[in-house]
Design a protein around this motif. Structure first.
Motif, short mmCIF file in Angstrom:
data_model
loop_
_atom_site.label_atom_id
_atom_site.label_comp_id
_atom_site.label_asym_id
_atom_site.label_seq_id
_atom_site.Cartn_x
_atom_site.Cartn_y
_atom_site.Cartn_z
N ASN A 217 0.75 -1.21 0.01
CA ASN A 217 -0.03 0.07 0.05
C ASN A 217 1.00 1.38 -0.01
N THR A 218 1.59 1.22 0.76
CA THR A 218 2.70 2.56 1.00
C THR A 218 3.46 3.07 -0.05
N HIS A 219 4.15 1.98 -0.82
CA HIS A 219 5.03 2.38 -1.86
C HIS A 219 4.19 2.30 -3.03
N LEU A 220 3.24 1.71 -3.30
CA LEU A 220 2.30 2.04 -4.30
C LEU A 220 1.82 3.42 -4.58
N GLU A 221 1.24 3.83 -3.25
CA GLU A 221 0.73 5.10 -3.12
C GLU A 221 1.98 6.01 -3.27
N GLN A 222 2.96 5.98 -2.87
CA GLN A 222 4.02 6.79 -3.14
C GLN A 222 4.47 6.81 -4.84
N PHE A 223 4.39 5.70 -5.21
CA PHE A 223 4.69 5.69 -6.95
C PHE A 223 3.96 6.52 -7.66
N PHE A 224 2.48 6.53 -7.36
CA PHE A 224 1.67 7.27 -8.27
C PHE A 224 1.70 8.79 -7.69
N GLY A 225 2.15 8.93 -6.32
CA GLY A 225 2.10 10.38 -5.66
C GLY A 225 3.26 11.15 -6.63
N SER A 226 4.58 10.31 -6.93
CA SER A 226 5.47 10.80 -7.67
C SER A 226 5.10 10.96 -9.08
N CYS A 227 4.12 10.42 -9.68
CA CYS A 227 3.79 10.51 -11.04
C CYS A 227 2.65 11.86 -11.03
N PHE A 228 2.00 12.09 -9.99
CA PHE A 228 1.18 13.31 -10.14
C PHE A 228 1.54 14.12 -8.83
N SER A 229 1.09 14.10 -7.74
CA SER A 229 1.54 14.77 -6.55
C SER A 229 0.94 13.98 -5.35
N ASP A 230 1.59 14.05 -4.24
CA ASP A 230 1.32 13.51 -3.23
C ASP A 230 -0.21 13.84 -2.78
N GLU A 231 -0.51 15.12 -2.97
CA GLU A 231 -1.97 15.49 -2.59
C GLU A 231 -3.18 15.14 -3.21
N ASN A 232 -2.62 14.47 -4.46
CA ASN A 232 -3.90 14.05 -5.62
C ASN A 232 -4.14 12.44 -5.17
N VAL A 233 -3.21 11.93 -4.43
CA VAL A 233 -3.43 10.27 -4.26
C VAL A 233 -4.13 10.15 -2.90
N LEU A 234 -5.31 9.76 -2.64
CA LEU A 234 -5.85 9.30 -1.51
C LEU A 234 -5.57 8.16 -0.75
N GLU A 235 -5.29 7.13 -1.50
CA GLU A 235 -4.85 5.82 -0.93
C GLU A 235 -4.69 4.55 -1.96
N ALA A 236 -3.76 3.68 -1.67
CA ALA A 236 -3.45 2.48 -2.34
C ALA A 236 -4.01 1.36 -1.68
N ARG A 237 -4.56 0.25 -2.47
CA ARG A 237 -4.87 -0.79 -1.67
C ARG A 237 -4.35 -2.12 -2.43
N VAL A 238 -3.27 -2.78 -2.12
CA VAL A 238 -3.11 -4.19 -2.53
C VAL A 238 -3.53 -5.21 -2.07
N PRO A 239 -4.50 -5.87 -2.78
CA PRO A 239 -5.09 -7.09 -2.18
C PRO A 239 -3.89 -8.28 -2.04
N MET A 240 -4.53 -9.26 -0.91
CA MET A 240 -3.47 -10.27 -0.68
C MET A 240 -4.52 -11.44 -0.54
N LYS A 241 -3.88 -12.45 -0.58
CA LYS A 241 -4.39 -13.85 -0.36
C LYS A 241 -4.83 -13.95 1.01
N ILE A 242 -6.22 -14.19 1.26
CA ILE A 242 -6.89 -14.28 2.69
C ILE A 242 -7.93 -15.57 2.70
N SER A 243 -7.47 -16.49 1.95
CA SER A 243 -8.50 -17.52 1.88
C SER A 243 -8.96 -17.89 3.17
N ASN A 244 -8.13 -18.09 4.10
CA ASN A 244 -8.35 -18.64 5.63
C ASN A 244 -9.23 -17.49 6.43
N LEU A 245 -8.96 -16.21 6.03
CA LEU A 245 -9.75 -15.34 6.79
C LEU A 245 -11.02 -15.20 6.29
#
Length: 849
Positions: A217-245
């Motif tokens: 989440n953190t690095h993906l948000e920073q990547f797009f923040g560098s592409c545009f600006s940190d102010e324009n990115v609200l959040e990033a969500r990387v899904p994960m394997k959660i079959s047991n959950l």
């Protein structure tokens, strides 16, 4: 090939008696019988429905009362018949707002079909007498049927009357191109209105094949923040394997349902419900013991709440910090790259933490009873098994604060390596297929290949039943192709008219299976939303409608010979269609009438929905409102209607359009049939969208796909007509017709240059203008956490509905829920109480208090 062509000409011009002496049902009689049968059904069902909708508004105006889908548009029931035209007083903007853009686009396609049919009816007015009164010749002398006389088959070869055919073609195809251009202008305007709406999917993008160095989440948000600006990115969500959950959450939800059901039973009857439960899990064949259901499920829910809460908290840490930080911790601060999709040190850390928790858990359980110990150990094992969870998928969702930024991200290249950091439109959060978001690029490519191969194989196999059904519409052709039918018709000649009426019905029924099969093939491709599934499924269905229902049906009299000839020389397909199509005009008109009538029979009275709701009323749990509104074994309550299946019904329009384009000048009566069907369908489906179907919206994506297919249908029709004119030796007329083909090809090239791209994205200026309206007080809460996997976004702790727990004691110890099932014998070490029959009775009384 001369013999093959001669055979088809014989089918076009055959007399009322076949060579074998069998009486052939004339096209006029066949069409008249079709109108009588299906017209009667149509009229009866329409009158019955108009009465039913007034008598049972809860069943036929669901959106006037159902809580989750209610709309003010459904409040006015209109008159007995007046609803047929009064629904058209509701504007497209209102339909779009309350029913979705997909509904508006479908209705717009029907309207376009009706208008093109109206131009075809105009052509019919002067084409009918020209064809019918054509001069006699030796090749048309055998034509005596009134319907066939109104087709181009009655015009002798080389006749100057075919100038009328070309003029009519210019009229209908010219108007069709004009209508498509206007509809695209409308679509672009409505599409941009839709893209401006403050919906989560318009602020977000979906990324595939994310490089491992930004896979959290953190690095993906920073990547797009560098592409545009940190102010324009609200959040990033990387899904994960959660079959047991997911299993834990599903199990907890099931426990909550059982607890609420038990509470509802207690509220209703005044007695605490009991059930038998196997308490000692160590004993494989141990006896089940009677327990107080409320106390048992309360204790069980509390334990499962704790397990889910701990599991979610740990997985959220992995999502935020990613495998980078976990890896560095395991390597004394050394930053080691962790490949996406590998089992990382994060998982090892997770296992260690789980082991520690399990040890503590085991220690704390030492003082518990045997039954509790067993249950807790089961929980510990389940938690350890959850160590498989936490593997980050190579994909993610990025949410921006501005629509224009998300729109710009969709149109940019984000990595120098092909397919890496591939950015596509984000679906509605409620519409995400979470099982597909983690599929790798290789998996997706293989899935698409498999889907294509399976669809192609099915298309070939589908030829067999389609050609057989179509052959039934022509007794002479059926005799030649199917040996047992020859004997059957000789023995029972009365079957001939029955089978000729049954043929289009069988085609329609058999095609109803296609959407189910093709949807499974589409899922191989790894779609991330139902909108993507619908788009892919529609293209497949449209191809089947053109290839199978239309093309195969047209040449079914000699299908295998036809395929052999096409393989030898693919240009033979033009002559093949030109020869076969005029003889099949009545058959295709039957298909249109049967399809429209059957859709109406099931659509208006809502037969399937009403029967399912009736069964659901008496089957499954129904004590609480929550239980009553939930589907049970596929049975849906009346308040929970199934959504409209856009791919299925839009693909049917493809068949209507190609029949209209081909037969508008070959058999001029066809546009009259299609026009009547389009007119009624417009009223019927608009009514159903307003009163019954829940709102679903993919942004009208099927509309753009349909327009492209419709242009292809125009080209197929024009090439077929070109071949027919060639067979009719219209040497003088063909030079006049060729420019129409060229114009259509140029039109196709022109409209594909920019129209579809402009419709796909919101213009920069409009996006920026819309963003200016989002002031500093704009509430972004609907975006925060919108793209978290449902199990991760689940409430850490669940409790039963407060209305069910009033004046009910659910805090008794777990042991007090136990009652022996063996005639007064004590529970011994499992409970440590109730050693005599009197004690057991006292315990039962205490439990029921």
């Amino acid at each position: 090939m001369d013999i093959f062509h001669t055979d088809h000409r014989h089918r076009i011009l055959e007399d009322t008696n076949d060579d074998d002496g069998t009486t052939k049902i004339e096209d006029s009689e066949l069409l008249r019988n079709t109108f009588m049968i299906y017209g009667s059904i149509f009229a009866i069902v329409l009158v019955l429905y108009c009465w039913l909708r007034r008598q049972f508004p809860k069943s036929y105006a669901v959106r006037s009362w159902a809580k989750d889908i209610k709309t003010d548009l459904a409040n006015d029931q209109f008159g007995f018949f007046s609803w047929l035209w009064k629904v058209h007083q509701i504007s497209e903007d209102e339909i779009m707002e309350e029913c979705g853009m997909d509904a508006v686009c479908y209705l717009r396609l029907i309207r376009m079909g009706y208008r093109i049919s109206a131009v075809g009816v105009f052509d019919m007015i002067w084409l009918l007498p020209i064809y019918y009164l054509a001069e006699e010749s030796s090749e048309t002398a055998s034509i005596t049927d009134g319907i066939v006389k109104t087709t181009i088959a009655h015009v002798p070869a080389g006749s100057s009357r075919m100038y009328a055919t070309i003029i009519a073609a210019y009229f209908i195809f010219g108007y069709a191109m004009y209508a498509i251009l206007k509809e695209m202008e409308w679509y672009i305007e409505m599409r941009h209105k839709y893209l401006k709406k403050p919906l989560p999917q318009h602020f977000a993008v979906f990324c595939r094949n994310i490089p491992k160095e930004v896979l959290d989440n953190t690095h993906l948000e920073q990547f797009f923040g560098s592409c545009f600006s940190d102010e324009n990115v609200l959040e990033a969500r990387v899904p994960m394997k959660i079959s047991n959950l997911e299993k834990e959450v599903a199990k907890r939800d099931e426990t909550l349902e059982k607890l609420e059901h038990a509470l509802a039973v207690y509220q209703k009857d005044g007695e605490r419900p009991q059930h038998k439960e196997k308490i000692d899990e160590k004993k494989m064949c141990g006896p089940k013991e009677l327990v107080d259901s409320i106390n048992f499920y309360t204790a069980k829910l509390e334990e499962e709440n704790k397990a889910v809460e701990e599991h979610i908290n740990h997985l959220q840490e992995i999502a935020i910090k990613g495998n980078h930080e976990e890896s560095s911790k395991q390597n004394n601060g050394t930053d080691i790259e962790n490949p996406a999709g590998d089992e990382s040190s994060a998982h090892k850390s997770f296992v260690s933490s789980v082991a520690a928790k399990t040890s503590n858990l085991a220690t704390s359980m030492a003082s518990k009873t045997g039954s509790q110990l067993t249950h807790s150990l089961g929980h510990a094992v389940s938690f350890v098994t959850g160590s498989d969870d936490g593997e980050l998928y190579p994909s993610g969702f990025v949410v921006f604060k501005k629509i224009s930024t998300a729109n710009a991200a969709l149109q940019m290249i984000h990595h120098r390596k092909p397919f890496t950091m591939e950015v596509i439109e984000a679906p509605n959060p409620k519409d995400v297929y979470w099982g597909n978001v983690g599929r790798t690029h290789k998996d997706l490519q293989l899935g698409r290949l498999g889907s294509f191969a399976a669809t192609s194989a099915l298309c070939l196999l589908w030829t067999i039943p389609m050609s057989f059904f179509a052959s039934l519409s022509n007794a002479g052709a059926a005799r030649e192709d199917v040996e047992f039918l020859d004997d059957l018709f000789d023995k029972y000649p009365g079957l001939i008219p029955v089978l000729e009426q049954l043929a289009p019905f069988l085609v329609v029924i058999f095609n109803a299976l296609l959407p189910i099969i093709l949807e499974q093939f589409t899922l191989f491709e790894g779609p991330v939303s139902s909108g993507v599934v619908a788009s892919s499924k529609f293209i497949k269905l449209a191809a089947f409608m053109i290839i199978q229902t239309f093309f195969v049906s047209a040449i079914s009299g000699s299908i295998f010979q036809a395929i052999s000839d096409i393989i030898d020389d693919w240009t033979e397909i033009i002559d093949l269609l030109a020869n076969a199509l005029p003889a099949q005009g009545t058959y295709f008109m039957q298909i249109i009438l049967v399809t429209t009538t059957l859709n109406m029979v099931f659509e208006l009275p809502r037969l399937v929905a009403v029967v399912m709701a009736f069964l659901r009323k008496y089957l499954g749990p129904n004590l609480t409102e929550k239980e009553r509104s939930k589907a049970f074994m596929g049975l849906r309550a009346m308040s929970d209607p199934a959504p409209f299946i856009h791919p299925k019904f839009t693909s049917q329009l493809v068949l209507y359009f190609i029949i209209l384009f081909v037969y508008a000048v070959i058999s001029p009566i066809t546009p009259l049939i299609t026009g009547i069907c389009f007119l009624f369908m417009s009223s019927m489906y608009k009514h159903q969208f307003i009163f019954n179907y829940p709102k679903t919206d993919s942004g009208g994506k099927l509309f753009a796909n349909f327009i492209q297919i419709a242009i292809s249908c125009m080209l197929i029709a024009q090439i077929t007509i070109f071949g027919l004119l060639g067979l009719k030796k219209a040497a003088k007329q063909l030079p006049i017709y060729i420019p129409l083909l060229c114009i259509t090809i140029l039109f196709n090239m022109y409209i594909k240059q920019m129209h579809f791209r402009v419709a796909q994205f919101l213009p920069t200026h409009e996006g920026l203008t819309e963003d200016l309206h989002l002031n500093e007080d704009f509430d972004y809460s609907f975006l925060e956490g919108a793209y978290i996997q449902p199990a991760l976004a689940a409430e850490p702790r669940l409790a039963p509905d407060a209305s069910l727990t009033e004046n009910i004691d659910t805090n008794k110890p777990h042991e007090e829920a136990l009652i022996d099932v063996d005639e007064g014998e004590g529970l011994g070490e499992n409970v440590g109480s109730a050693e005599t029959e009197e004690d057991v009775d006292d315990e039962k009384k205490n439990m029921l208090t």
